[in-house]
Each structure stands twice: as structure tokens, then as C-alpha cells.
Design a protein around this motif. Structure first.
Motif, short mmCIF file in Angstrom:
data_model
loop_
_atom_site.label_atom_id
_atom_site.label_comp_id
_atom_site.label_asym_id
_atom_site.label_seq_id
_atom_site.Cartn_x
_atom_site.Cartn_y
_atom_site.Cartn_z
N GLN A 1 -60.38 63.49 28.20
CA GLN A 1 -61.48 63.52 29.17
C GLN A 1 -62.77 63.03 28.54
N ILE A 2 -63.07 63.52 27.34
CA ILE A 2 -64.31 63.10 26.67
C ILE A 2 -64.25 61.61 26.34
N ALA A 3 -63.10 61.16 25.84
CA ALA A 3 -62.95 59.73 25.53
C ALA A 3 -63.22 58.88 26.76
N ARG A 4 -62.70 59.31 27.89
CA ARG A 4 -62.90 58.58 29.14
C ARG A 4 -64.38 58.60 29.55
N GLU A 5 -65.00 59.76 29.44
CA GLU A 5 -66.40 59.90 29.86
C GLU A 5 -67.34 59.03 29.02
N ILE A 6 -67.04 58.88 27.73
CA ILE A 6 -67.94 58.10 26.88
C ILE A 6 -67.49 56.65 26.74
N GLY A 7 -66.51 56.27 27.54
CA GLY A 7 -66.14 54.86 27.65
C GLY A 7 -65.19 54.32 26.60
N LEU A 8 -64.34 55.17 26.03
CA LEU A 8 -63.39 54.71 25.02
C LEU A 8 -62.06 54.35 25.68
N PRO A 9 -61.42 53.26 25.27
CA PRO A 9 -60.12 52.88 25.83
C PRO A 9 -59.08 53.97 25.58
N ALA A 10 -58.43 54.43 26.64
CA ALA A 10 -57.53 55.57 26.55
C ALA A 10 -56.38 55.36 25.57
N GLU A 11 -55.73 54.22 25.65
CA GLU A 11 -54.57 53.98 24.79
C GLU A 11 -54.97 53.87 23.32
N GLN A 12 -56.07 53.21 23.06
CA GLN A 12 -56.54 53.07 21.68
C GLN A 12 -56.93 54.42 21.11
N PHE A 13 -57.59 55.24 21.91
CA PHE A 13 -57.99 56.57 21.46
C PHE A 13 -56.76 57.44 21.19
N ALA A 14 -55.79 57.40 22.10
CA ALA A 14 -54.59 58.21 21.94
C ALA A 14 -53.80 57.81 20.69
N ALA A 15 -53.73 56.51 20.43
CA ALA A 15 -53.01 56.04 19.24
C ALA A 15 -53.71 56.49 17.96
N CYS A 16 -55.02 56.46 17.98
CA CYS A 16 -55.79 56.88 16.81
C CYS A 16 -55.59 58.37 16.54
N LEU A 17 -55.53 59.16 17.60
CA LEU A 17 -55.38 60.61 17.45
C LEU A 17 -54.11 60.99 16.68
N THR A 18 -53.06 60.23 16.87
CA THR A 18 -51.78 60.58 16.25
C THR A 18 -51.48 59.77 15.00
N SER A 19 -52.43 58.95 14.56
CA SER A 19 -52.19 58.04 13.44
C SER A 19 -52.22 58.72 12.08
N GLY A 20 -52.96 59.83 11.97
CA GLY A 20 -53.11 60.52 10.69
C GLY A 20 -54.06 59.84 9.73
N LYS A 21 -54.74 58.79 10.19
CA LYS A 21 -55.58 58.00 9.29
C LYS A 21 -56.82 58.74 8.80
#
Length: 249
Positions: free
Chosen positions: A174-194
Motif C-alpha cells: 500500500q505504501i509503495a503504491r501511495e508513494i509511486g513505486l512500481p509494484a512488481e519491482q518493489f515486491a521483487a526487492c522485498l524478497t531479494s535479501g540484498k
């Protein structure tokens, strides 16, 4: 007045899991002595008790240098920098966040004070969620830059009920969407462990500097002097410490 800090229980102190004195200098310089305020909460496992480090000058000197890789709100060359080690699930961090925004309203616009945010997830209290939220903030910064990091942090503390109650599967997207971040890119980053190592490094540095609960902050002056600021201190206390730090030329 008693201020509050979220601390992790120490197995070595079974009779007092939630009450530990935590030092904060609110007047004078460190070598001249200090006035301390008591704080409540649960201690980070392995962190030194404050009563064992009455003056933690040596610990404070272990703070990692502030660099361009830090999340800095305000003037990077400000005379005073407040480095906050924080846990997104901590209720006292949630309470302290508006206080720091007030600091920036008064001192940030003139370029006198900058706010540096670092991670201090308390895993024994907020397993999984706190680190996932820290990762979310790092992903916001990666995708949207420094402004996106602070938009994420501000909005998260507005939405989070804290105390490990946040529905991260709903709130983070929800926050990613509200601040204009691409959903798929954000989701991939969340699970990347980087960002796992980066978050752990922040946590390790918080403990190394004497932090045993959240929020744990260190005020750094232009000359490099450091002052501890522990817990969700009221604005009047933070302001007093800032005014002392600003006198250091």
C-alpha cells in the motif's frame, strides 16, 4: 518525568525484564558530567546494561561514519546531526518520529540539523516484521531515492499499529503504491535479501555504540563530539540537547 524505550528482555535479569535505567545527557559536556533520565522497556540481547557503562563515551565513538549512503533528511553538511537507530515496529519509535519531524521543522529548514535514520530491529520482540519493514524502506530508497525513503518512513509510522501488529502483506504494498513505486519491482526487492547485511550492520553498530533499546539516537556535533539520546524523549529535552550541540564550533 519517565520516558520510554523499547528494550528486549535480558535472560540475566529475570526480576526486571522491563525496567532498565538508560542514560541520556541533557546538559553540559560529557567530560564535565551528566544528568540522566530513566527509561523503560526491554533490552537487546547481548547489549551492555547502562548501569555498567555510566559514561559511554568510548561506545559512542564507535558510531559508523555518516556518509552519502546514509538516509539523511535535511542538510548533509548540517552543524548537528542526529543519528537515530530505529525499529519500524517499536511503539516508542512511532511516538518519537513526529518529535524528530518537529526538530526538522525548527532546525532543519535553516540547515542547522540533519536527521540520519539507521535500522535497529528488535528481533525477539518483532520477528520477521521489523526486518521486512526495514527492507521495504531500503527498497523504497533504491527505487525512488532519498525522498522516497522518507515518504515511506513517514507513511509507515502513520499506518502501523506497532508492537508486531502490522499486516505487512497489506501495508508495505500500500505504501509503495501511495508513494509511486512500481509494484512488481518493489515486491521483487522485498524478497531479494540484498539489504539483509546492511540492516544487520546498522543493528550491530547500534549495540556497539551502547544502544540497548529503541529508539536509540546519537547527536553528533560539527567537531565530532557525541551525545547519547535514548528513548522517546519529549521535544523539550531534544531541543535542549540540540542547543548545547550547536554551541560546539
Amino acid at each position: 518525568m519517565e520516558t520510554e524505550t523499547e528494550l528486549q528482555p535480558q535472560p540475566a535479569s529475570p526480576q526486571s525484564n522491563f525496567t532498565v535505567p538508560v542514560a541520556i545527557v541533557i546538559a553540559g559536556v560529557l567530560i564535565a558530567g551528566a544528568v540522566y533520565v530513566s527509561n523503560r522497556g526491554d533490552i537487546v540481547d547481548g547489549a551492555p546494561k547502562q548501569e555498567e557503562t555510566t559514561e559511554n563515551t568510548v561506545e559512542l565513538e564507535k558510531i559508523n561514519p555518516i556518509t552519502e549512503s546514509d538516509h539523511i533528511r535535511g542538510n548533509p553538511n548540517a552543524q548537528v546531526k542526529i543519528v537515530e537507530y530505529s525499529d519500524f515496529e517499536c511503539p516508542f519509535c512511532k511516538r518519537f518520529h513526529p518529535t524528530m519531524k518537529q526538530v526538522m521543522d525548527e532546525y532543519g529548514k535553516s540547515g542547522q540539523v540533519a536527521w540520519v535514520y539507521r535500522h535497529f530491529p528488535l528481533d525477539s520482540l518483532h520477528p520477521v516484521k521489523s526486518r521486512a519493514e526495514a527492507t521495504g524502506s531500503e527498497c523504497a530508497a533504491e527505487i525512488g531515492g532519498n525522498d522516497a525513503f522518507w515518504k515511506f518512513a513517514d507513511r509507515f509510522f502513520e499506518l502501523s499499529p506497532s508492537n508486531n501488529q502490522t499486516d505487512i502483506d497489506t501495508v508495505l504494498p500500500q505504501i509503495a503504491r501511495e508513494i509511486g513505486l512500481p509494484a512488481e519491482q518493489f515486491a521483487a526487492c522485498l524478497t531479494s535479501g540484498k539489504y539483509d547485511a546492511h540492516i544487520q550492520n546498522d543493528l550491530d553498530n547500534a549495540i556497539a555504540t551502547g544502544g540497548n533499546g529503541t529508539p536509540w539516537s546519537i547527536v553528533v556535533t560539527k567537531s565530532g563530539k557525541t551525545y547519547p539520546l535514548s528513548g522517546s524523549q519529549p521535544y523539550t529535552v531534544v531541543k535542549q540537547l540540540i542547543d548545547i550541540a550547536l554551541k560546539d564550533k
